[in-house]
Design a protein around this motif. Structure first.
Motif, short mmCIF file in Angstrom:
data_model
loop_
_atom_site.label_atom_id
_atom_site.label_comp_id
_atom_site.label_asym_id
_atom_site.label_seq_id
_atom_site.Cartn_x
_atom_site.Cartn_y
_atom_site.Cartn_z
N GLY A 89 0.82 -1.21 0.00
CA GLY A 89 0.00 0.00 0.00
C GLY A 89 0.85 1.26 0.00
O GLY A 89 0.53 2.25 -0.68
N LEU A 90 1.94 1.22 0.76
CA LEU A 90 2.85 2.37 0.78
C LEU A 90 3.45 2.62 -0.60
O LEU A 90 3.50 3.76 -1.08
CB LEU A 90 3.94 2.12 1.82
CG LEU A 90 4.88 3.27 2.17
CD1 LEU A 90 5.33 3.14 3.63
CD2 LEU A 90 6.10 3.28 1.28
N LEU A 158 -9.31 -10.77 -3.16
CA LEU A 158 -10.01 -9.57 -3.62
C LEU A 158 -9.92 -8.45 -2.59
O LEU A 158 -9.71 -7.29 -2.95
CB LEU A 158 -11.47 -9.91 -3.91
CG LEU A 158 -12.35 -8.76 -4.40
CD1 LEU A 158 -11.81 -8.20 -5.71
CD2 LEU A 158 -13.80 -9.22 -4.56
N ALA A 159 -10.06 -8.80 -1.31
CA ALA A 159 -9.99 -7.78 -0.26
C ALA A 159 -8.61 -7.13 -0.23
O ALA A 159 -8.49 -5.89 -0.13
CB ALA A 159 -10.31 -8.40 1.09
N LEU A 160 -7.55 -7.92 -0.33
CA LEU A 160 -6.21 -7.36 -0.30
C LEU A 160 -5.94 -6.52 -1.54
O LEU A 160 -5.38 -5.42 -1.45
CB LEU A 160 -5.17 -8.48 -0.18
CG LEU A 160 -3.71 -8.03 -0.07
CD1 LEU A 160 -3.51 -7.11 1.13
CD2 LEU A 160 -2.78 -9.24 0.03
N GLY A 165 -5.19 -1.12 -3.91
CA GLY A 165 -5.59 -0.15 -4.91
C GLY A 165 -6.26 1.07 -4.31
O GLY A 165 -6.01 2.21 -4.74
N ALA A 166 -7.11 0.85 -3.28
CA ALA A 166 -7.78 1.98 -2.64
C ALA A 166 -6.79 2.87 -1.90
O ALA A 166 -6.94 4.10 -1.88
CB ALA A 166 -8.84 1.45 -1.67
N LEU A 226 -5.82 -0.16 5.83
CA LEU A 226 -5.48 -1.29 4.95
C LEU A 226 -5.32 -2.57 5.74
O LEU A 226 -5.83 -3.62 5.34
CB LEU A 226 -4.21 -0.97 4.16
CG LEU A 226 -3.66 -2.08 3.27
CD1 LEU A 226 -4.70 -2.55 2.27
CD2 LEU A 226 -2.39 -1.61 2.56
N GLU A 227 -4.63 -2.53 6.86
CA GLU A 227 -4.46 -3.76 7.63
C GLU A 227 -5.79 -4.19 8.28
O GLU A 227 -6.02 -5.37 8.51
CB GLU A 227 -3.37 -3.59 8.69
CG GLU A 227 -3.69 -2.66 9.83
CD GLU A 227 -2.53 -2.51 10.81
OE1 GLU A 227 -1.38 -2.74 10.39
OE2 GLU A 227 -2.78 -2.16 11.97
#
Length: 530
Positions: A89-90, A158-160, A165-166, A226-227
């Motif tokens: 994510g970073l 899909l969640a990860l 992406g979000a 995210l986590e």
């Protein structure tokens, strides 16, 4: 069509064409950071008992939670999300800020946006095209992550993927605001990067104090969100709504700001002169231009050294009697085949010194490529039209780049020693011992700029490849011939009282000097880039 968005499609196609090399590299880096983990985690924590022990250790180990976050499940998918989710994510955030700033503030700074605006291009089209380019990149990264992990569980994958992406799009919207507020692309990137760093620090502070990640500090940070998506561990789909709401609010602010300013202007203009101090040489100008970035890198490396040094005891406790993890750390730390907790601690410190040096390669590339930015921005030509030669001009920036890399590694070593509380001199020697490899990568960046300035951005691929080989190469047990492609692989690890071979400390600086000579020769002989 809304006249405010006229020309968006053409600008988006132009942006995607300009990013046809950079964007795929970023997408692959983000995706492979996650997709390279399941196999190595399965080899390290192959049994349910080993994974249960990991969960128990992480629950009690605040220093490692600060780095990776809490573990919410004991499946390989959950461990993958724990180990790589926040970092992916970073990186997605950094990718997004680069794309958005490149196609907004950089276009205005270069004067190209004014030419576009003179044609049939709506007022909101440039910002919209930049955001759509960022959306395309983040969607591609999310799709790769989802497809690559689908075998571990479709819902978790899909969640990860959506979470990564979000996160990227949230920081893309933040970069859009920064591009309206600041007058220079460099400042817009620095401002957005500072917010990304603050998000990581808030998440780390929150996770260090709360084993379940329930700290208020964690919930303030988008990386904490995210986590808390909890991929592969009873997914919380509603957390994705937080990303959507925050991104939407930032986009509204970005478009409102864009509508209230002229092209090339900003809400935070650069402070007018006179400049303080003397600028009597090209070197002094290079220092003035680069000192802010160097200060930021220096503080970051000192803090990272302290954090990693403080993690040493916790890391050795986490490894325990896990033979595979011990093998990886000892291989990365240059102490394979040796035994004992003290040796393992030395190997961990040497590993962290090597990792910090690989990140320092990113600094030296960015500092060297400031030459490319000055040249393509047509700021070098007026300077060189006076009594300033190309070698003096380039030499000033190269001195800052190479001297700055030595400074940040020195501070990283001091931080490691202070954080660990033992042998500060040995920690400094371990980080500075990696300096020749950093210089080789900096010299390669200078050669690319000097020989083929249009492809100067390719220097980032060299630094990225070295980082990837050093980061995941030992975990994937890649052949030594592949690892040797990185200059870092040829340097001994100065830890644990080893008696190193001094040949690489002579050969690598000599190679860097030869590459620099070639770089300056090609720079002197070619025309300035347009």
């Amino acid at each position: 069509m809304n006249t405010q968005l006229a020309g968006t499609g053409a600008l988006l196609r132009l942006a995607l064409r300009r990013d046809r090399v950079m964007a795929p590299v970023w997408i692959l880096v983000v995706a492979m950071l996650v997709l390279s983990l399941p196999g190595s985690l399965e080899s390290v924590y192959g049994t349910a008992a080993e994974r249960e022990r990991l969960l128990a250790t992480m629950t009690a180990n605040g220093s490692l939670r600060a780095l990776y976050g809490p573990v919410f499940g004991d499946s390989i998918g959950a461990l993958t999300a724990w180990r790589g989710g926040v970092f992916a994510g970073l990186l997605a955030g950094v990718m997004s800020l680069v794309i958005v700033v490149r196609h907004t503030r950089e276009e205005e700074e270069s004067g190209r946006q004014e030419l576009f605006s003179a044609a049939m291009v709506g007022r909101r089209a440039p910002l919209t095209a930049a955001l759509l380019a960022a959306l395309t990149a983040n969607a591609a990264a999310a799709l790769l992550v989802t497809a690559g992990l689908a075998g571990r569980g479709a819902a978790g994958a899909l969640a990860l993927g959506l979470g990564i992406g979000a996160t990227g799009m949230l920081f893309a919207a933040l970069a859009a605001i920064a591009a309206q507020l600041t007058e220079s692309a460099r400042l817009a990137k620095g401002l957005t990067g500072a917010f990304i760093g603050a998000a990581f620090v808030l998440r780390a502070a929150g996770d260090a104090g709360a084993p379940d990640g329930g700290s208020a500090l964690t919930w303030i940070s988008p990386l904490g969100w995210l986590e808390h998506v909890r991929a592969f561990a009873a997914e919380r789909w509603w957390v994705l709504a937080l990303f959507a709401a925050a991104s939407a609010a930032q986009l509204v602010a970005a478009y409102a700001l864009a509508a209230r300013r002229d092209v090339g202007m900003s809400f935070l203009p650069a402070r007018p002169g006179p400049a303080r101090g003397r600028l009597g040489s090209a070197g002094a100008l290079a220092w003035r231009l680069q000192r802010g970035a160097l200060l930021g890198w220096s503080l970051g490396f000192l803090a990272a050294g302290v954090v990693f040094g403080g993690m040493t005891d916790g890391a050795t406790e986490l490894v325990g009697d896990n033979a595979r993890t011990r093998e990886i750390i000892e291989r990365m730390g240059g102490q394979a085949g040796q035994a004992g907790q003290g040796v393992l601690a030395d190997a961990f410190l040497a590993t962290m010194a090597g990792m910090l040096a690989m990140v320092a390669a990113l600094y030296i590339v960015s500092a060297v490529l400031r030459l490319s930015a000055e040249e393509s921005g047509q700021r070098a030509e007026p300077l060189l039209a006076n009594a300033v030669g190309r070698l003096r001009w380039a030499g000033g920036h190269l001195a800052v780049a190479f001297g700055g890399s030595a400074l940040i590694l020195l501070l990283a070593g001091l931080g490691l020693g202070i954080g660990h509380g033992e042998d500060i001199g040995g920690a400094v020697a371990a980080t500075l011992g990696q300096l020749p490899a950093v210089w080789v990568i900096g010299a390669l960046a200078a050669l690319v700029h000097g020989a083929v300035p249009r492809f100067a951005v390719a220097a980032w691929a060299v630094a990225g490849a070295a980082l990837a080989l050093g980061w995941v190469g030992p975990a994937l047990n890649l052949p030594q011939a592949v690892l040797d492609l990185s200059p870092f692989a040829h340097l001994p690890k100065l830890s644990g009282g080893q008696d190193p071979s001094w040949a690489p400390f002579v050969a690598l600086p000599a190679l860097a000097a030869a590459l620099l000579a070639a770089a300056l020769t090609t720079l002197r002989r070619r025309d300035l880039a347009a």
